[in-house]
Design a protein around this motif. Structure first.
Motif, PDB file in Angstrom:
ATOM      1  N   ILE A   1      55.120  53.476  41.282  1.00  0.00           N
ATOM      2  CA  ILE A   1      54.240  53.123  42.396  1.00  0.00           C
ATOM      3  C   ILE A   1      54.280  51.616  42.539  1.00  0.00           C
ATOM      4  CG2 ILE A   1      51.845  53.018  43.192  1.00  0.00           C
ATOM      5  CD1 ILE A   1      51.441  55.735  41.792  1.00  0.00           C
ATOM      6  N   GLY A   2      54.569  51.157  43.739  1.00  0.00           N
ATOM      7  CA  GLY A   2      54.621  49.734  44.039  1.00  0.00           C
ATOM      8  C   GLY A   2      53.503  49.323  44.975  1.00  0.00           C
ATOM      9  N   LEU A   3      53.411  48.020  45.221  1.00  0.00           N
ATOM     10  CA  LEU A   3      52.352  47.460  46.055  1.00  0.00           C
ATOM     11  C   LEU A   3      52.919  46.373  46.943  1.00  0.00           C
ATOM     12  CD1 LEU A   3      49.322  46.994  46.811  1.00  0.00           C
ATOM     13  CD2 LEU A   3      49.191  45.470  44.818  1.00  0.00           C
TER      14      LEU A   3
ATOM     15  N   GLY B   1      55.490  44.237  43.718  1.00  0.00           N
ATOM     16  CA  GLY B   1      56.204  44.876  42.627  1.00  0.00           C
ATOM     17  C   GLY B   1      55.495  46.086  42.041  1.00  0.00           C
ATOM     18  N   LEU B   2      55.791  46.341  40.766  1.00  0.00           N
ATOM     19  CA  LEU B   2      55.357  47.555  40.079  1.00  0.00           C
ATOM     20  C   LEU B   2      53.856  47.563  39.808  1.00  0.00           C
ATOM     21  CD1 LEU B   2      56.152  50.160  38.460  1.00  0.00           C
ATOM     22  CD2 LEU B   2      56.333  48.662  36.456  1.00  0.00           C
TER      23      LEU B   2
ATOM     24  N   GLY C   1      31.551  48.797  41.833  1.00  0.00           N
ATOM     25  CA  GLY C   1      32.509  47.753  42.183  1.00  0.00           C
ATOM     26  C   GLY C   1      33.780  47.765  41.353  1.00  0.00           C
ATOM     27  N   LYS C   2      33.964  48.769  40.509  1.00  0.00           N
ATOM     28  CA  LYS C   2      35.183  48.877  39.717  1.00  0.00           C
ATOM     29  C   LYS C   2      36.291  49.490  40.568  1.00  0.00           C
ATOM     30  CE  LYS C   2      32.754  49.392  35.311  1.00  0.00           C
ATOM     31  NZ  LYS C   2      32.483  50.296  34.148  1.00  0.00           N
ATOM     32  N   HIS C   3      37.522  49.032  40.324  1.00  0.00           N
ATOM     33  CA  HIS C   3      38.677  49.511  41.067  1.00  0.00           C
ATOM     34  C   HIS C   3      39.458  50.525  40.229  1.00  0.00           C
ATOM     35  CE1 HIS C   3      38.967  46.224  44.319  1.00  0.00           C
ATOM     36  NE2 HIS C   3      37.827  46.026  43.666  1.00  0.00           N
ATOM     37  N   TRP C   4      39.966  51.564  40.921  1.00  0.00           N
ATOM     38  CA  TRP C   4      40.704  52.628  40.255  1.00  0.00           C
ATOM     39  C   TRP C   4      41.917  53.014  41.095  1.00  0.00           C
ATOM     40  CZ3 TRP C   4      38.691  54.168  35.573  1.00  0.00           C
ATOM     41  CH2 TRP C   4      37.348  53.865  35.337  1.00  0.00           C
ATOM     42  N   LEU C   5      42.939  53.526  40.420  1.00  0.00           N
ATOM     43  CA  LEU C   5      44.074  54.133  41.105  1.00  0.00           C
ATOM     44  C   LEU C   5      44.196  55.567  40.625  1.00  0.00           C
ATOM     45  CD1 LEU C   5      46.256  53.187  43.169  1.00  0.00           C
ATOM     46  CD2 LEU C   5      47.854  53.240  41.250  1.00  0.00           C
TER      47      LEU C   5
ATOM     48  N   ALA D   1      41.459  41.692  40.802  1.00  0.00           N
ATOM     49  CA  ALA D   1      42.079  40.444  41.248  1.00  0.00           C
ATOM     50  C   ALA D   1      43.494  40.666  41.762  1.00  0.00           C
ATOM     51  CB  ALA D   1      42.081  39.431  40.113  1.00  0.00           C
ATOM     52  N   THR D   2      44.167  41.695  41.242  1.00  0.00           N
ATOM     53  CA  THR D   2      45.567  41.914  41.595  1.00  0.00           C
ATOM     54  C   THR D   2      45.821  43.245  42.293  1.00  0.00           C
ATOM     55  OG1 THR D   2      46.078  42.970  39.469  1.00  0.00           O
ATOM     56  CG2 THR D   2      46.277  40.554  39.595  1.00  0.00           C
ATOM     57  N   GLY D   3      44.910  44.199  42.139  1.00  0.00           N
ATOM     58  CA  GLY D   3      45.157  45.538  42.642  1.00  0.00           C
ATOM     59  C   GLY D   3      46.151  46.312  41.799  1.00  0.00           C
ATOM     60  N   LYS D   4      46.442  45.807  40.586  1.00  0.00           N
ATOM     61  CA  LYS D   4      47.415  46.439  39.691  1.00  0.00           C
ATOM     62  C   LYS D   4      46.737  46.772  38.359  1.00  0.00           C
ATOM     63  CE  LYS D   4      51.563  44.495  39.995  1.00  0.00           C
ATOM     64  NZ  LYS D   4      52.654  43.482  40.082  1.00  0.00           N
TER      65      LYS D   4
END
Length: 332
Positions: free
Chosen positions: A125-127, A146-147, A170-174, A191-194
């Motif tokens: 999965i890339g961004l 990238g990755l 406010g926590k980020h998840w994928l 901060a990065t989305g990764k």
């Protein structure tokens, strides 16, 4: 006398049916096919829709459509002219950019995408990010980041079909997954989305146990939060077979973002259960790979289905959601 009454009743019923307003799906027009694995977001007065694309397709890699009214859609080009080099090297033989998901945070649009080969879990999965989706802006520029996450043949998951979520804290998840042992979720660095460096946390949210260790047919997660619950939408069974596709959409919910998720009957999504949201019709077969568009108090289910009247072409579908009194989605 009875025959006359029967005829009158039939005419009356048809007249009443003709008076009903056409559904949003009935009114969709323009460049709505081929559309496979759609995701959607709104900037200003414009809706932007991205979907799966193959290098050999006329519409290209990550085709991009826009609409001003959710009804009339126009193809605007593509995100990539070629698959990023790092992805080609990571997954030899990959020919497409699959199953995008788009989110806006930190002043940028974050577009996630997958690269793989069919039937394999050697996937990435890339961004790619952009400050704006307005092509006329001087700030418009896609930046490949990238990755984000990868899976290898020895892993118990498949790194495709991603969905980004910001929880109520406010926590980020994928969230991601296709077949293998089901749907997984990873914490993200906001901060990065990764993924966080050196953070191996992985949560299992849903699965479809199958006999003889065969992979279970579950994929395409999409998550939202509503009224104290997290809802996990997934697609069951098989896509990509044209009018023979058996895809359908199910949902479960949980008070905690990491689960456990259950259907309306209380049965666990980890055991292969869930509540059906939509199944195929005579014309539009295999509805699935859903996204949710949230606009004010209205939610929409955005998905593809295979049009049996047009050679099974994957076609954009959009349906408003009504929520029942006990908090379950129903399509209008």
């Amino acid at each position: 006398m009875g025959s006359t009454l029967g005829l009158s009743a039939g005419v009356w019923a048809k007249a009443r049916a003709d008076e009903r307003p056409a559904s949003l799906n009935d009114r969709l027009a323009g460049d709505i096919a081929p559309v496979h694995d759609p995701c959607i977001i709104k900037q200003g007065n414009t809706y932007h829709l991205f979907c799966t694309g193959q290098a050999h397709d006329p519409t290209g890699l990550l085709p991009w459509r826009t609409s001003q009214d959710l009804v009339n859609w126009k193809l605007q080009g593509r995100v990539f002219d070629e698959i990023p080099k790092w992805a080609q090297q990571a997954v030899p033989g990959t020919r497409g950019t699959w199953a995008p998901d788009i989110a806006y945070f930190n002043g940028q649009y974050h577009l996630y995408y997958s690269c793989s080969t069919f039937g394999s879990n050697h996937s990435v999965i890339g961004l790619v990010t952009n400050k704006t989706l307005d092509r006329t802006s001087r700030d418009f520029k896609w930046e490949d980041r990238g990755l984000v996450v990868k899976s290898e043949r020895g892993d118990d998951f498949n790194a495709i079909d991603s969905n980004h979520l910001i929880d109520r804290d406010g926590k980020h998840w994928l969230c991601l997954g296709s077949f293998w042992s089901g749907i997984k979720m990873f914490p993200l660095d906001p901060a990065t989305g990764k993924l966080f460096p050196n953070d191996s946390r992985k949560y299992s949210l849903a699965s479809r146990p199958a006999p003889e260790n065969a992979p279970g047919a579950i994929e395409a997660p999409f998550m939202i939060e509503r009224n104290g619950y997290y809802y996990l939408f997934t697609s069951f069974d098989y896509c990509c077979r044209g009018a023979s596709s058996s895809y359908y959409i199910v949902v479960g919910r949980s008070r905690d973002v990491t689960g456990p998720y259950v259907g309306r009957d209380g049965k666990s999504q980890m055991a292969g259960y869930g509540t059906a949201v939509i199944q195929g019709s005579r014309r539009f077969r295999g509805p699935g790979h859903q996204a949710i568009l949230r606009e004010g108090d209205r939610d929409y289910l955005v998905y593809h289905a295979y049009d049996a009247e047009h050679d099974g072409r994957p076609t954009l579908r959009i349906a408003p959601i009504e929520w029942t009194a006990d908090g379950w989605p129903s399509l209008v």
